[in-house]
Each structure stands twice: as structure tokens, then as C-alpha cells.
Design an enzyme around this catalytic site. Structure first.
Site, mmCIF file in Angstrom:
data_model
loop_
_atom_site.group_PDB
_atom_site.id
_atom_site.type_symbol
_atom_site.label_atom_id
_atom_site.label_comp_id
_atom_site.label_asym_id
_atom_site.label_seq_id
_atom_site.Cartn_x
_atom_site.Cartn_y
_atom_site.Cartn_z
ATOM 1 N N ASN A 197 0.831 -1.195 0.000
ATOM 2 C CA ASN A 197 0.000 0.000 0.000
ATOM 3 C C ASN A 197 0.874 1.257 0.000
ATOM 4 O O ASN A 197 2.024 1.215 0.451
ATOM 5 C CB ASN A 197 -0.907 0.022 1.228
ATOM 6 N N SER A 199 0.904 3.767 1.955
ATOM 7 C CA SER A 199 1.369 4.121 3.297
ATOM 8 C C SER A 199 2.571 3.286 3.699
ATOM 9 O O SER A 199 3.469 3.767 4.406
ATOM 10 C CB SER A 199 0.237 3.922 4.312
ATOM 11 N N SER A 253 -10.507 -4.511 3.066
ATOM 12 C CA SER A 253 -9.119 -4.659 3.472
ATOM 13 C C SER A 253 -8.340 -5.404 2.396
ATOM 14 O O SER A 253 -8.908 -6.124 1.563
ATOM 15 C CB SER A 253 -9.032 -5.429 4.792
ATOM 16 N N THR A 254 -7.030 -5.234 2.424
ATOM 17 C CA THR A 254 -6.174 -5.955 1.487
ATOM 18 C C THR A 254 -6.329 -7.454 1.665
ATOM 19 O O THR A 254 -6.328 -8.210 0.693
ATOM 20 C CB THR A 254 -4.702 -5.558 1.693
ATOM 21 N N GLY A 255 -6.485 -7.899 2.919
ATOM 22 C CA GLY A 255 -6.647 -9.326 3.169
ATOM 23 C C GLY A 255 -7.874 -9.903 2.501
ATOM 24 O O GLY A 255 -7.819 -10.998 1.930
ATOM 25 N N HIS A 302 -11.479 0.342 7.778
ATOM 26 C CA HIS A 302 -11.724 -1.085 7.627
ATOM 27 C C HIS A 302 -12.634 -1.587 8.740
ATOM 28 O O HIS A 302 -12.659 -1.028 9.835
ATOM 29 C CB HIS A 302 -10.412 -1.865 7.660
#
Length: 329
Positions: A197, A199, A253-255, A302
Site C-alpha cells: 500500500n 502508506s 481490506s487488502t486481506g 476497515h
């Protein structure tokens, strides 16, 4: 030789800059139409969101954990009918095989990449930018037998899951997590796809302006290594899909994004490190937020408990296997 290294370094900087642009803050809009009824897990997801964000009493939080453990505690067996049905729904709406990654085939020269954060400022695909895209979708006509999607939750500490994770045919990881410093036993080190990401690039690599040496370790996971960029169109489709499942969040979320992609690419999907609570599900011992630090995420962005409730629902249906606690040795 030095000139070649500088050229490679410049290319990496350019790729990460583009990645940061494409993966910048996505604002998921609320869609007012839905032709699929939410699963029964939606009510549970809403309850877990409320319990995690409204400052409710300790007993209420513990009861939520008890409920999650109760729902999890049963012998898992893959249910091919449920798996194939969910996978078909996901593929028909999101088209991960052909659209998950920006390619020269699906994003031609002079086209525009529109991401939700800045719809008024689309990214023009110039020849220089176009040259950084892979030519074809790397996932088409590929199905891996087993895949591991590794979250970064503190539940991985002392899990001894590293060997099980590394035994998967394809391993997804999120946000450039550390895999050395003794973490290998619990999280493994095999990596086929890892996300980054914006960040993370700013915090760990100072926006690629200083201390670039650690980057080279990132690219040592396999060879040849190719930077690829998630397609905003795929991410919008995915947000719509999960809304039809009853998941109403500001941003996925990325997950969950990686888990969704794995469900299109893999015959069997195993999830590790996705427990969203600050207490261990089995002995209630306190857990840090990540297996490598205790930095807290932005709860207004999230909704990890709500996402976990949906993943747990898929676990109970035999669609994915969620791993909690220690792995068999």
C-alpha cells in the site's frame, strides 16, 4: 554495470510510484441496487462491527469472541458444491482472471485509469507508463491446487504455521510484512504475490527517496520478478460483489481482496492470521495487532470483525479454511 543497476533502480522507483497511485485511498460508494440476498452472516457481521466500534463493555466483547469460537468449532471439510457456487458468483461479477491486474491488453495506450479516490483526475496511460504494464494477465488459464492467504494478525505468534503456509502451491501476503527475524517458524517465508500500500512505501521506504537497500530483498522472493498493479475496475467490481453479500464497509481490506482473488485462482484456499480481536480465541491471552508490531489500523476505514464474520461463514460452508491457533506439527 553501475549504469544497469541505476536503470533498474529507476524502474523500480517508477513502478512503486505507479503502484502508490493506483492503490491510493479507494472510497467505496454505497450502491442502491442488489439482486442477491445477503447471506445470514450479514446480521452477525453488523453485530461484530457494532461491538468492535461502539465502545461496548468488556463482557460484550468477550461474548462476541465466544460466539466466533462457537461458530468456528466444528470439523472442517471442503464442500465442493458450495465452493463452486461461490466461486462462480465471484468470477461472474468480478472477473479476477482477466481484470485483477492492469495489463497492456486490458488497459491500452492513451486510455485512462480511473480510481475512486480521484475520479476527476484520471491517470492518462502514456507510453512510459504503458511500458511498465505486463503484456498479458498473469493469472489466466492458471489454477493452483492449494493457496495460502496470510494476514498479519497477532494470532500467528507461536502458531508454528510456517511449514503449512510454505507447503501451499501459491502464497499471498499483504503489505510487505517482515519474514525474517525469527518469524519464519510461524509465518513461513515463501511468497508468490505480496501487496504494498502507499502508506507502507512511505513509512518503510520513505517514499523510495531514502534507504532503498531493503527494497532489493522484497524482489528476491522468486525469479523472474514482475511488479504488477491492481486494477481499479476489478476493485470496484469486488466492492459491489461483497455489498451483495451484506458487507457494508467504507473500504475492503487488502486481506479480503487477496482472499477473493485466491478464490478465483485456487482449488483450495487456506487463510492464516485473520483473527481480528485482541484476545486469543482459545486461551483469551492478549494479542498484539500484528505479529510483528502492535500498531493499530484505522477502524473507521476497515471493518475487520465484519469481514471476519463473512469469512467465517464461508469457512462453515466449506468454501475456505480459516486457521486459528496452532498448526499441526
Amino acid at each position: 554495470m553501475r549504469g544497469l543497476l541505476l536503470k533498474l533502480l529507476f524502474s523500480l522507483m517508477l513502478c512503486f510510484f505507479i503502484l502508490g497511485t493506483i492503490l491510493t485511498v479507494f472510497i467505496w460508494y454505497i450502491f442502491n441496487h442488489s439482486d442477491v440476498k445477503p447471506h445470514s452472516s450479514s446480521n452477525l457481521a453488523r453485530r461484530t462491527t457494532d461491538a468492535g466500534s461502539s465502545g461496548m463493555c468488556r463482557d460484550c466483547r468477550e461474548n462476541t469472541i465466544d460466539k466466533m469460537v462457537e461458530l468456528y468449532s466444528h470439523a472442517w471439510k471442503k464442500q465442493n458444491g458450495n465452493f463452486n457456487k461461490f466461486r462462480s458468483q465471484l468470477a461472474s461479477r468480478c472477473h479476477g482472471l482477466s481484470k485483477a491486474i492492469v495489463t497492456q491488453a486490458n488497459t491500452p495506450l492513451k486510455s485512462k485509469i480511473v480510481y475512486d479516490g480521484e475520479k476527476r483526475n484520471p491517470l492518462q496511460v502514456t507510453p512510459k507508463l504503458f511500458s511498465t504494464f505486463v503484456k498479458e494477465q498473469p493469472f489466466e488459464n492458471v489454477t493452483w491446487k492449494t493457496c495460502a492467504v496470510v494476514g498479519n494478525g497477532g494470532i500467528l505468534i507461536n502458531s508454528s504455521c510456517g511449514e503449512a503456509i510454505d507447503s501451499a502451491h501459491f502464497v499471498f501476503r499483504c503489505n510487505l510484512p517482515p519474514l525474517d527475524k525469527g518469524y519464519e517458524k510461524d509465518v513461513g517465508n515463501k511468497t508468490n504475490l505480496v501487496t504494498a500500500n502507499p502508506s507502507i512505501l512511505l513509512e518503510k521506504f520513505e517514499g523510495l527517496m531514502e534507504h532503498r537497500a531493503p527494497l532489493w530483498r522484497v524482489w528476491d522472493f522468486s525469479s523472474p520478478i514482475r511488479p504488477v498493479f491492481l486494477n481499479p475496475e476489478y476493485l470496484r467490481n469486488l466492492a459491489r460483489f461483497w455489498r451483495t453479500q451484506g458487507l457494508r464497509v467504507t473500504r475492503l481490506s487488502t486481506g479480503l481482496i487477496m482472499s477473493s482473488l485466491a478464490l478465483e485462482l485456487c482449488a483450495s484456499v487456506h487463510l492464516y492470521g485473520f483473527w481480528p480481536y485482541a484476545q486469543h480465541p482459545h486461551d483469551r491471552q492478549p494479542l498484539i495487532n500484528h505479529y510483528y508490531d502492535n500498531r493499530q489500523g484505522k477502524k473507521t476505514v476497515h471493518a475487520m470483525p465484519a469481514e471476519f464474520a463473512h469469512l467465517l461463514h464461508l469457512h462453515r460452508q466449506g468454501v475456505v479454511r480459516v486457521h486459528l491457533g496452532q498448526c499441526p506439527r
